[in-house]
Write a protein that holds these residues in place. Sequence first.
Motif, PDB file in Angstrom:
ATOM      1  N   GLY A   9       4.345   4.397   2.804  1.00 34.75           N
ATOM      2  CA  GLY A   9       4.020   3.054   2.337  1.00 34.75           C
ATOM      3  C   GLY A   9       4.186   1.979   3.381  1.00 34.75           C
ATOM      4  N   THR A  68       0.839  -1.196   0.000  1.00 33.91           N
ATOM      5  CA  THR A  68       0.000   0.000   0.000  1.00 33.91           C
ATOM      6  C   THR A  68       0.873   1.244   0.000  1.00 33.91           C
ATOM      7  N   VAL A  69       0.406   2.264  -0.722  1.00 29.55           N
ATOM      8  CA  VAL A  69       1.120   3.533  -0.836  1.00 29.55           C
ATOM      9  C   VAL A  69       0.096   4.653  -0.711  1.00 29.55           C
ATOM     10  N   GLN A  70       0.473   5.685   0.034  1.00 33.62           N
ATOM     11  CA  GLN A  70      -0.342   6.897   0.097  1.00 33.62           C
ATOM     12  C   GLN A  70       0.509   8.043  -0.413  1.00 33.62           C
ATOM     13  N   ARG A 102      -3.280   1.975  -3.570  1.00 38.41           N
ATOM     14  CA  ARG A 102      -2.758   3.340  -3.457  1.00 38.41           C
ATOM     15  C   ARG A 102      -3.875   4.356  -3.290  1.00 38.41           C
TER      16      ARG A 102
END
Length: 144
Positions: free
Chosen positions: A139, A92-94, A121
């Motif tokens: 992340g 997961t990435v923000q 994301r």
Amino acid sequence: MLPCTFRRLALVACLSAIGSAASAQQVSYINPGLATNAEGSAFSGAVLVGNTLYLSGVLGRGDSGEAAARGALDSIRNTLQQANMTMDDLVTVQVFAADLADYAAFNTVYRTYFTREFPARAFLGAGSLLANARFEVVGIAVRR
């Protein structure tokens, strides 16, 4: 059906086993921030718990959206390498963006950092970021 006392004992045994497994996981820090260092960062660059790496936000600065994206993603990749991981280990990435108009530029660069499936994301408008950054990227990675 088991008598109530046996059910309680079984539940306590199960919870103890879960607690032992969680507490037995090794925790290590990448670029640690120390509470005793009043002048250093008040956070660690990343925390590795078992096979899961929690990455702190990194800033992407530059004259263009592409340059800023590259800077942030290079920093994420370097931190992952310190944990013997790759960008493909991200789950997961923000992405926080000072200007949503940089969305396409970010995506153009972002796509080049992966060889397998993309992580989940979120791309969020933040208005303004520290140090006049265009992006802040956070992340979580799990070693494959």
